[in-house]
Design an enzyme around this catalytic site. Structure first.
Site, PDB file in Angstrom:
ATOM      1  N   HIS A 161      35.204 -17.461 -24.310  1.00  0.00           N
ATOM      2  CA  HIS A 161      34.016 -17.400 -23.453  1.00  0.00           C
ATOM      3  C   HIS A 161      33.048 -18.505 -23.857  1.00  0.00           C
ATOM      4  O   HIS A 161      32.915 -18.821 -25.030  1.00  0.00           O
ATOM      5  CB  HIS A 161      33.342 -16.027 -23.642  1.00  0.00           C
ATOM      6  CG  HIS A 161      32.139 -15.819 -22.788  1.00  0.00           C
ATOM      7  ND1 HIS A 161      32.233 -15.405 -21.475  1.00  0.00           N
ATOM      8  CD2 HIS A 161      30.821 -15.977 -23.041  1.00  0.00           C
ATOM      9  CE1 HIS A 161      31.019 -15.311 -20.976  1.00  0.00           C
ATOM     10  NE2 HIS A 161      30.138 -15.659 -21.896  1.00  0.00           N
ATOM     11  N   ASP A 209      25.161  -3.553 -18.437  1.00  0.00           N
ATOM     12  CA  ASP A 209      24.803  -4.976 -18.471  1.00  0.00           C
ATOM     13  C   ASP A 209      24.367  -5.464 -17.097  1.00  0.00           C
ATOM     14  O   ASP A 209      23.478  -6.308 -16.992  1.00  0.00           O
ATOM     15  CB  ASP A 209      25.972  -5.833 -18.984  1.00  0.00           C
ATOM     16  CG  ASP A 209      25.574  -7.299 -19.084  1.00  0.00           C
ATOM     17  OD1 ASP A 209      24.626  -7.584 -19.859  1.00  0.00           O
ATOM     18  OD2 ASP A 209      26.147  -8.138 -18.381  1.00  0.00           O
ATOM     19  N   SER A 226      24.835  -8.625 -24.446  1.00  0.00           N
ATOM     20  CA  SER A 226      25.329  -8.784 -23.070  1.00  0.00           C
ATOM     21  C   SER A 226      26.715  -9.440 -23.083  1.00  0.00           C
ATOM     22  O   SER A 226      27.668  -8.945 -22.460  1.00  0.00           O
ATOM     23  CB  SER A 226      24.323  -9.642 -22.289  1.00  0.00           C
ATOM     24  OG  SER A 226      24.859 -10.116 -21.088  1.00  0.00           O
ATOM     25  N   LYS A 263      30.747  -7.291 -22.814  1.00  0.00           N
ATOM     26  CA  LYS A 263      31.759  -7.605 -21.789  1.00  0.00           C
ATOM     27  C   LYS A 263      33.064  -8.075 -22.435  1.00  0.00           C
ATOM     28  O   LYS A 263      34.157  -7.733 -21.989  1.00  0.00           O
ATOM     29  CB  LYS A 263      31.209  -8.668 -20.835  1.00  0.00           C
ATOM     30  CG  LYS A 263      30.141  -8.077 -19.906  1.00  0.00           C
ATOM     31  CD  LYS A 263      29.498  -9.121 -19.024  1.00  0.00           C
ATOM     32  CE  LYS A 263      28.556  -9.980 -19.792  1.00  0.00           C
ATOM     33  NZ  LYS A 263      27.583 -10.739 -19.051  1.00  0.00           N
ATOM     34  N   ARG A 277      16.411  -8.396 -16.692  1.00  0.00           N
ATOM     35  CA  ARG A 277      15.995  -9.504 -17.569  1.00  0.00           C
ATOM     36  C   ARG A 277      15.659 -10.735 -16.739  1.00  0.00           C
ATOM     37  O   ARG A 277      14.708 -11.459 -17.030  1.00  0.00           O
ATOM     38  CB  ARG A 277      17.112  -9.819 -18.585  1.00  0.00           C
ATOM     39  CG  ARG A 277      17.209  -8.779 -19.682  1.00  0.00           C
ATOM     40  CD  ARG A 277      18.508  -8.937 -20.456  1.00  0.00           C
ATOM     41  NE  ARG A 277      18.613 -10.242 -21.061  1.00  0.00           N
ATOM     42  CZ  ARG A 277      19.771 -10.866 -21.344  1.00  0.00           C
ATOM     43  NH1 ARG A 277      20.912 -10.274 -21.081  1.00  0.00           N
ATOM     44  NH2 ARG A 277      19.766 -12.050 -21.902  1.00  0.00           N
TER      45      ARG A 277
HETATM   46  N1  URA Z   1      25.737 -14.757 -20.496  1.00  0.00           N
HETATM   47  C1  URA Z   1      25.776 -13.413 -20.420  1.00  0.00           C
HETATM   48  O1  URA Z   1      26.779 -12.827 -20.050  1.00  0.00           O
HETATM   49  N2  URA Z   1      24.675 -12.727 -20.773  1.00  0.00           N
HETATM   50  C2  URA Z   1      23.539 -13.312 -21.202  1.00  0.00           C
HETATM   51  O2  URA Z   1      22.581 -12.627 -21.493  1.00  0.00           O
HETATM   52  C3  URA Z   1      23.512 -14.717 -21.272  1.00  0.00           C
HETATM   53  C4  URA Z   1      24.638 -15.418 -20.929  1.00  0.00           C
END
Ligand code: URA
Length: 433
Positions: free
Chosen positions: A82, A161, A183, A187, A168
């Site tokens: 990621h 999230d 966050s 995931k 946010r």
């Molecule tokens: N990518 C994400 O998935 N979450 C964040 O808070 C920032 C970047």
């Protein structure tokens, strides 16, 4: 326990317990914690921080808010990768098939782009017919049959999230290390891979603007991954200029394909090889990183990596022939060349500005739900440190709509020139594990 007590505790810089964090996250998903209360707590977290332990507990509560993907029926070590997001970052498009060509099975969930940063899914969706929304069982079957698949996150993954990120976004609480780390990691953990590799971008075109905050985010995510018993490794890489040459969906896909044909831009290829060799080591396939890079280069030069990409495209319903015929991809109808205004070395190419301008062309989204123009974007003809002569090509603009009259001026404002030779730029600052 009530939410106001929890907000007050964070307001007074106290550490929240697992029960309090669970109460908050579960209340958020059930609706008993209201948006305004959640926003207030998010701001208290942004201002007063969270310990590593609290951040890990928050991540756990977020993972538990939804389902988790079970990849155990796929044989071997399942790796995941990621990036925190940048401009021209098409690493996954080249790296996923490259890893598959080395014998790994890669089941990857990716995101769409927002703001100045692009998203892997938008780049993949340049391919006519390719499906990015697969049900979990079809996703797993695609990985078994075709070695790799890249799809959008399934709906039941980390619902907390989705709510938190939207809040946010509108409450000025995006740029908090514990909130970003939880966050991303929630995931990744819910996606079910055995090992996690993260590319934290640092610089003007990234979330993290300086090396100290990038390091702190990296260390937080490694801590969370390890507390889940997952090998988690992070590189911190440069985002003070776009990565590679192409910005925009089809254009970036073509650059990834060219890289798998051994003709990619040097910085992009180098980052793919660095990331790939670390991931091969994480999977236990090649413990020596130098040998790992050599293996990856062999898979590029003998055509295996390209074959793996064809397989991935086929498995998701796209036409693999496009790899040898780019006319099958959407490419903008007009190309405007931007010429260099003076002799000199390129000192800066602002990725944030070019990312935002590419969104103006239609290559990115300004707000969630915006439609993407897959054929538009930029191709840089020169990079930072290159010498350019006046009136030499600097960058090509691919566009379907007419350019505003001052668009080229805005593109040129992203550049800085100098008469002095520039010191070489660092691409990877750190590797944290
Ligand atoms: N990518 C994400 O998935 N979450 C964040 O808070 C920032 C970047």
């Amino acid at each position: 326990m009530n939410i106001i007590q929890i907000i007050n505790r964070k307001k007074y810089k106290e550490n929240l317990s697992q029960e309090e964090i669970n109460f908050f996250v579960q209340g958020l998903v059930s609706g008993s914690v209201k948006d305004y209360q959640a926003s207030s707590l998010l701001m208290a977290i942004l201002l007063n921080g969270m310990s590593l332990e609290e951040t890990s507990l928050l991540t756990k509560a977020m993972v538990d808010s939804g389902g988790q993907v079970d990849l155990s029926s796929i044989p071997g070590t399942k790796v995941d990768k990621h990036s925190t997001g940048g401009v021209g970052d098409k690493v996954s498009l080249a790296l996923v098939p490259l890893l598959a060509s080395c014998g790994l099975k890669v089941a990857k969930m990716s995101g769409k782009g927002l703001g100045h940063t692009g998203g892997t899914l938008d780049k993949l969706e340049s391919i006519p017919g390719l499906k990015i929304e697969l049900e979990e069982k079809n996703f797993i079957q695609a990985v078994k049959d075709y070695d790799a698949a890249i799809i959008s996150q399934t709906d039941n993954l980390v619902p907390a999230d989705k709510i938190l990120y939207a809040l946010r976004d509108v409450s000025g609480t995006i740029d908090s290390i514990p909130l970003i780390a939880s966050s991303i990691m929630s995931k990744k953990l819910a996606s079910g891979a055995d090992t996690i590799f993260l590319d934290v971008k640092v610089g003007r075109g990234a979330f993290m603007k300086d090396l100290d905050s990038a390091t702190s985010l990296a260390e937080t995510m490694v801590y969370i991954g390890k507390s889940y018993g997952k090998d988690t490794q992070v590189i911190i890489s440069d985002m003070n200029q776009p990565l590679g040459l192409a910005i925009g969906n089809s254009l970036e896909l073509i650059e990834a394909i060219e890289t798998l044909k051994g003709q990619g831009p040097k910085d992009f290829e180098s980052l793919v090889l660095t990331a790939g060799s670390i991931i091969l080591k994480q999977a236990g396939l090649e413990m020596d990183q130098g040998k790992g890079e050599k293996l990856l280069k062999e898979k590029i030069s003998d055509g295996s990596a390209l074959k793996a990409l064809k397989k991935l495209i086929l498995g998701q319903g796209g036409d693999p022939e496009l790899i040898d015929d780019y006319k099958k991809l959407p490419i903008a109808s007009a190309v405007t060349e931007v010429l260099c205004p003076e002799d000199g070395y390129i000192e800066e190419i602002d990725p944030l500005e070019l990312g935002l301008l590419s969104a103006d062309l239609g290559a990115g989204r300004k707000v969630l739900g915006d439609k993407i123009d897959h054929g538009s974007g930029f191709v840089l003809r020169k990079k930072v440190g290159d010498f350019v002569e006046k009136d030499q090509p600097l960058l090509s603009i691919y566009h379907n709509k007419d350019l505003d009259k001052d668009f080229v001026k805005k593109v040129l404002a992203a550049y800085k020139f100098t008469k002095e030779k520039c010191p070489p730029r660092t691409l990877v600052y750190k590797h944290i594990s």
